[in-house]
Design a protein around this motif. Structure first.
Motif, PDB file in Angstrom:
ATOM      1  N   ALA A  75      34.762  52.278  50.682  1.00  0.00           N
ATOM      2  CA  ALA A  75      35.631  51.632  49.957  1.00  0.00           C
ATOM      3  C   ALA A  75      35.353  50.150  50.103  1.00  0.00           C
ATOM      4  N   GLN A  76      35.698  49.308  49.113  1.00  0.00           N
ATOM      5  CA  GLN A  76      35.900  47.973  49.241  1.00  0.00           C
ATOM      6  C   GLN A  76      37.088  47.769  48.671  1.00  0.00           C
ATOM      7  N   MET A  77      37.790  46.584  49.466  1.00  0.00           N
ATOM      8  CA  MET A  77      39.110  46.012  49.200  1.00  0.00           C
ATOM      9  C   MET A  77      38.851  44.506  49.068  1.00  0.00           C
ATOM     10  N   MET A  78      39.620  44.068  47.964  1.00  0.00           N
ATOM     11  CA  MET A  78      39.705  42.652  47.782  1.00  0.00           C
ATOM     12  C   MET A  78      40.926  41.903  47.272  1.00  0.00           C
ATOM     13  N   ARG A  79      40.948  40.719  47.795  1.00  0.00           N
ATOM     14  CA  ARG A  79      41.952  39.892  47.387  1.00  0.00           C
ATOM     15  C   ARG A  79      41.463  38.595  46.764  1.00  0.00           C
ATOM     16  N   LEU A  80      41.701  38.435  45.536  1.00  0.00           N
ATOM     17  CA  LEU A  80      41.409  36.978  44.868  1.00  0.00           C
ATOM     18  C   LEU A  80      42.574  36.277  44.362  1.00  0.00           C
ATOM     19  N   ASP A  81      42.526  34.991  44.968  1.00  0.00           N
ATOM     20  CA  ASP A  81      43.556  34.074  44.401  1.00  0.00           C
ATOM     21  C   ASP A  81      43.172  33.565  42.959  1.00  0.00           C
ATOM     22  N   VAL A  82      43.553  33.789  42.082  1.00  0.00           N
ATOM     23  CA  VAL A  82      43.214  33.738  40.803  1.00  0.00           C
ATOM     24  C   VAL A  82      43.509  32.127  40.284  1.00  0.00           C
ATOM     25  N   GLY A  83      44.523  31.424  41.128  1.00  0.00           N
ATOM     26  CA  GLY A  83      44.550  30.069  40.889  1.00  0.00           C
ATOM     27  C   GLY A  83      43.532  29.226  41.542  1.00  0.00           C
ATOM     28  N   THR A 125      30.097  54.424  39.027  1.00  0.00           N
ATOM     29  CA  THR A 125      31.461  53.561  38.591  1.00  0.00           C
ATOM     30  C   THR A 125      30.942  52.145  38.602  1.00  0.00           C
ATOM     31  N   ILE A 126      31.439  51.385  37.825  1.00  0.00           N
ATOM     32  CA  ILE A 126      31.118  49.835  37.618  1.00  0.00           C
ATOM     33  C   ILE A 126      32.580  49.361  37.591  1.00  0.00           C
ATOM     34  N   PHE A 127      32.766  48.263  38.165  1.00  0.00           N
ATOM     35  CA  PHE A 127      33.934  47.651  37.896  1.00  0.00           C
ATOM     36  C   PHE A 127      33.615  45.873  37.990  1.00  0.00           C
ATOM     37  N   LEU A 128      33.978  45.007  36.811  1.00  0.00           N
ATOM     38  CA  LEU A 128      33.722  43.753  36.868  1.00  0.00           C
ATOM     39  C   LEU A 128      35.026  42.959  37.019  1.00  0.00           C
ATOM     40  N   VAL A 129      34.789  41.718  37.589  1.00  0.00           N
ATOM     41  CA  VAL A 129      35.841  40.807  37.550  1.00  0.00           C
ATOM     42  C   VAL A 129      35.011  39.406  37.377  1.00  0.00           C
ATOM     43  N   GLU A 130      35.862  38.819  36.172  1.00  0.00           N
ATOM     44  CA  GLU A 130      35.513  37.565  35.992  1.00  0.00           C
ATOM     45  C   GLU A 130      36.550  36.451  36.184  1.00  0.00           C
ATOM     46  N   TRP A 131      36.120  35.552  37.065  1.00  0.00           N
ATOM     47  CA  TRP A 131      37.362  34.273  37.453  1.00  0.00           C
ATOM     48  C   TRP A 131      37.068  33.231  36.776  1.00  0.00           C
ATOM     49  N   ARG A 132      38.334  32.714  35.876  1.00  0.00           N
ATOM     50  CA  ARG A 132      38.265  31.668  35.163  1.00  0.00           C
ATOM     51  C   ARG A 132      39.174  30.416  35.687  1.00  0.00           C
ATOM     52  N   GLY A 133      39.987  30.754  36.516  1.00  0.00           N
ATOM     53  CA  GLY A 133      41.112  29.827  37.141  1.00  0.00           C
ATOM     54  C   GLY A 133      42.000  29.111  36.143  1.00  0.00           C
ATOM     55  N   GLY A 134      42.404  28.014  36.622  1.00  0.00           N
ATOM     56  CA  GLY A 134      43.294  27.554  35.767  1.00  0.00           C
ATOM     57  C   GLY A 134      44.810  28.151  35.840  1.00  0.00           C
ATOM     58  N   THR A 135      45.517  27.978  34.888  1.00  0.00           N
ATOM     59  CA  THR A 135      46.936  28.594  34.817  1.00  0.00           C
ATOM     60  C   THR A 135      47.207  29.156  33.517  1.00  0.00           C
ATOM     61  N   ALA A 136      48.250  29.962  33.349  1.00  0.00           N
ATOM     62  CA  ALA A 136      48.250  30.673  32.256  1.00  0.00           C
ATOM     63  C   ALA A 136      49.946  30.425  32.050  1.00  0.00           C
ATOM     64  N   ASP A 137      50.544  29.382  32.743  1.00  0.00           N
ATOM     65  CA  ASP A 137      52.011  28.789  32.265  1.00  0.00           C
ATOM     66  C   ASP A 137      52.139  28.835  30.910  1.00  0.00           C
ATOM     67  N   HIS A 138      51.185  28.357  30.030  1.00  0.00           N
ATOM     68  CA  HIS A 138      51.607  28.148  28.771  1.00  0.00           C
ATOM     69  C   HIS A 138      51.896  29.249  27.872  1.00  0.00           C
ATOM     70  N   LEU A 139      51.633  30.395  28.423  1.00  0.00           N
ATOM     71  CA  LEU A 139      52.010  31.714  27.629  1.00  0.00           C
ATOM     72  C   LEU A 139      53.613  32.002  27.997  1.00  0.00           C
ATOM     73  N   ALA A 140      54.012  31.268  28.683  1.00  0.00           N
ATOM     74  CA  ALA A 140      55.771  31.364  28.916  1.00  0.00           C
ATOM     75  C   ALA A 140      56.408  30.287  28.257  1.00  0.00           C
ATOM     76  N   MET A 141      55.612  29.564  27.297  1.00  0.00           N
ATOM     77  CA  MET A 141      56.448  28.446  26.325  1.00  0.00           C
ATOM     78  C   MET A 141      56.528  28.914  25.079  1.00  0.00           C
ATOM     79  N   LEU A 142      57.627  29.088  24.471  1.00  0.00           N
ATOM     80  CA  LEU A 142      58.063  29.136  22.972  1.00  0.00           C
ATOM     81  C   LEU A 142      57.628  28.377  22.063  1.00  0.00           C
ATOM     82  N   ASP A 143      56.967  28.518  21.055  1.00  0.00           N
ATOM     83  CA  ASP A 143      56.665  27.513  20.100  1.00  0.00           C
ATOM     84  C   ASP A 143      57.742  27.671  18.898  1.00  0.00           C
ATOM     85  N   LEU A 144      58.704  26.808  18.880  1.00  0.00           N
ATOM     86  CA  LEU A 144      59.959  26.830  18.034  1.00  0.00           C
ATOM     87  C   LEU A 144      59.466  25.581  16.913  1.00  0.00           C
TER      88      LEU A 144
END
Length: 400
Positions: free
Chosen positions: A258-266, A381-400
């Protein structure tokens, strides 16, 4: 606040969704499309091998032959994760990807006489709602699972597929995608992941043996991994819990790599434990720049080993490829194994031709299978992870 025509249609679908039996999804979607002037509605689901899009049967739906993902307009929408419009003599045939969150379920196809921006916006939202309903209603019926099957599935594979999380996830900070071969006979390979706040947790495992015994062993390993992960323990404690669970249940003669991983996406900080598994690959700019060959730890289940934790910082755009040994150990009688070097050559050929990790995982798996002569005698089995960084906070903002 008044509702527009499109909002009323989507609202009616939402209002009925919670109590609607699964078999009424098809006629209700067909009726929604007919009300906006559409016709010839098809819901196409991805097969388990990620080769074809298979039409879902149902009252009101147009049911034809399965279509290949490669080389079809429906497949183009599926791979691009974007709507495709095909001008035809009797109107415009539209293909819309069905995205449940960011996991791709399949494609919805329909024909309109003409297409305007309001139609595109409404249909994009309708496709998202249909995808969510296919997934949620799929928990109450076998119909969607049967549709996706293009050949009989072994009992071991049935167990493994029931364990798996969605095979892709995409957000502004990180994307993941996986594929298992042979899809209808996989036994000992499995994987799991979860995004908890800013930490992406991932495990990929390969249980020893074949068939049902390997599947049962993998089931316990994944269950132990989830149990420890949800207790919010570190990698050392997580490995120890999995190791103890396998050892106590099966004894020292059976184990799991097995491989177990932890990635801080920030921040991109990566930690991992490699328990007797093939080393992951770091892909940067379509090149394999590093094999993550750090000191390893005994496989899970030997009992009492002290895990060695490795770490590194990723750069934005980096991809990690985790895989099981069936990918490189395949060989024809009397010939040498496929090998890591040939695998890396193909990774660097396929990477530049693909869009996103889901597309890459799929094309890479199929390319490797072709290079192995079309055979997969062991799980691969293949499993890919791509890290982009930054933040996703803008998705919690509503455009009114």
């Amino acid at each position: 606040m008044s509702e527009g025509f499109g909002e009323r249609l989507l609202g009616q679908l939402l209002d009925r969704a919670h109590e609607m039996p699964p078999q009424l999804l098809a006629p209700l979607v067909a009726e929604e499309v007919h009300r906006i002037g559409g016709r010839d509605v098809s819901i196409l689901l991805q097969c388990y091998e990620q080769v074809e899009l298979v039409p879902l049967p149902g009252r009101g739906l147009t049911v034809g032959e399965a279509v290949p993902i490669d080389g079809s307009r429906a497949g183009e929408a599926f791979l691009r994760l974007a709507a495709v419009e095909d001008e035809q003599d009797d109107g415009v045939r539209m293909y819309l990807p069905l995205l449940d969150g960011s996991d791709e379920v399949g494609v919805m196809a329909l024909t309109l006489d003409t297409v305007e921006d309001d139609d595109r916006r409404l249909l994009r939202r309708l496709a998202g709602l249909v995808a969510d309903m296919v997934v949620t209603k799929g928990a109450y019926t076998d119909q969607f699972f049967r549709t996706r099957r293009r050949q009989p599935m072994s009992l071991a594979a049935e167990i493994q597929w029931s364990l798996l999380p969605p095979m892709s996830m995409n957000n502004p900070q990180v994307s993941v995608a996986g594929i298992l071969e042979p899809a209808y006979a996989v036994a000992g390979d499995s994987l799991d992941y979860a995004l908890n706040d800013d930490i992406l947790h991932l495990a990929i495992i390969d249980a020893m043996g074949h068939g049902l015994n390997a599947s049962v062993l993998a089931t316990v390993a994944v269950g132990a991994y989830r149990h420890a992960r949800r207790a919010d323990v570190g990698l050392a404690e997580l490995y120890a819990f999995m190791d103890r669970a396998i050892d106590e249940q099966f004894g020292p003669d059976q184990f799991v790599t097995a491989q177990m991983m932890r990635l801080d996406v920030g921040t991109g900080h990566l930690q991992w434990v490699n328990a007797g598994h093939p080393a992951a690959l770091l892909i940067r700019g379509d090149r394999v720049v590093r094999v993550l060959e750090n000191p390893g730890t005994l496989p899970v289940g030997f009992g009492g080993a002290e895990p060695l934790i490795s770490s590194m910082d990723l750069q934005q755009g980096d991809r990690l490829m985790f895989y099981t040994d069936g990918l490189v150990e395949e060989h024809r009688p009397g010939q040498e194994q496929f090998g890591e070097e040939r695998m890396i050559d193909i990774i660097e050929q396929v990477g530049p031709t693909t869009q996103g990790v889901q597309h890459m995982a799929r094309n890479l798996s199929h390319a490797l299978k072709r290079e192995r002569g079309g055979t997969t005698s062991d799980d691969a089995t293949i499993f890919l992870v791509e890290w982009r960084g930054g933040t996703a906070d803008h998705l919690a903002m509503l455009d009114l």
